[in-house]
Design a protein around this motif. Structure first.
Motif, short mmCIF file in Angstrom:
data_model
loop_
_atom_site.label_atom_id
_atom_site.label_comp_id
_atom_site.label_asym_id
_atom_site.label_seq_id
_atom_site.Cartn_x
_atom_site.Cartn_y
_atom_site.Cartn_z
N HIS A 78 0.83 -1.20 0.00
CA HIS A 78 0.00 0.00 0.00
C HIS A 78 0.87 1.25 0.00
CE1 HIS A 78 -2.41 3.25 1.77
NE2 HIS A 78 -3.45 2.67 1.18
N ASP A 79 1.84 1.32 0.88
CA ASP A 79 2.71 2.50 0.98
C ASP A 79 3.48 2.74 -0.32
OD1 ASP A 79 1.78 2.65 3.57
OD2 ASP A 79 3.68 2.02 4.50
N PHE A 82 0.95 3.82 -3.05
CA PHE A 82 0.49 5.19 -2.82
C PHE A 82 1.52 6.19 -3.34
CE2 PHE A 82 0.03 9.12 -0.52
CZ PHE A 82 -1.34 9.34 -0.56
N HIS A 86 0.92 8.77 -6.56
CA HIS A 86 0.79 10.19 -6.25
C HIS A 86 2.07 10.98 -6.49
CE1 HIS A 86 -2.61 8.30 -4.18
NE2 HIS A 86 -3.22 9.42 -4.46
N ALA A 108 -4.33 -3.25 -2.21
CA ALA A 108 -3.92 -1.88 -1.86
C ALA A 108 -4.64 -0.86 -2.74
CB ALA A 108 -2.41 -1.73 -1.99
N ALA A 109 -4.75 -1.14 -4.02
CA ALA A 109 -5.44 -0.23 -4.93
C ALA A 109 -6.89 -0.04 -4.50
CB ALA A 109 -5.36 -0.75 -6.37
N ARG A 111 -8.09 -0.40 -1.50
CA ARG A 111 -8.12 0.40 -0.26
C ARG A 111 -8.02 1.88 -0.56
NH1 ARG A 111 -3.68 -1.98 3.75
NH2 ARG A 111 -3.89 0.13 4.54
N MET A 112 -7.33 2.22 -1.66
CA MET A 112 -7.16 3.63 -2.04
C MET A 112 -8.27 4.13 -2.94
SD MET A 112 -3.13 4.09 -2.79
CE MET A 112 -2.59 2.42 -3.08
#
Length: 139
Positions: A78-79, A82, A86, A108-109, A111-112
């Motif tokens: 995730h980190d 992200f 971004h 992760a995608a 979750r974002m």
């Protein structure tokens, strides 16, 4: 056995044809594994051959111990994702050297709030049952 170099090159070529210029590379840090080395070399060559941006800033090498710690694994993915989504040169695709990484990217995608494949395409080697990645979203 897998055609590590040919399959990787085909995946990157397909992503480039789809218009992706900034492609991330996700792998566990396994310098002694020939499959990882072959896939990475082929990835870098295919990026160069397709005139894509230098992939070095988009590479993420995850520590091996994360494989046995699912919460930390998902957080690390995730980190990394992200940051790549971004950054100043946002990635629009990720190449994963194995499907467990791709599963983490999909989770992760989601979750974002990023839609796979609309917002982010993911290419990977599939060493698990055929529906593993599709069912990862439900986990």
């Amino acid at each position: 056995t897998s055609d590590n170099e040919g399959a990787t090159a085909s995946a990157v070529d397909a992503l480039a044809r789809a218009g992706h210029c900034h492609i991330g590379f996700f792998s566990f840090h396994r310098p002694g594994f020939s499959t990882v080395a072959e896939r990475y070399r082929s990835f870098a060559r295919a990026c160069e051959r397709n005139g894509l941006a230098d992939p070095t800033p988009y590479e993420r090498w995850f520590e091996n111990d994360l494989e046995s710690d699912h919460p930390r694994f998902v957080q690390a993915i995730h980190d990394a994702l992200f940051t790549l989504l971004h950054g100043p040169r946002r990635v629009t695709a990720i190449f994963c050297v194995q499907d467990s990484l791709a599963q983490g990217v999909v989770q992760a995608a989601e979750r974002m709030g990023a839609d796979v494949p609309r917002d982010l395409e993911v290419a990977t080697f599939n060493d698990w049952p055929a529906m593993m990645l599709r069912s990862a979203a439900a986990m």
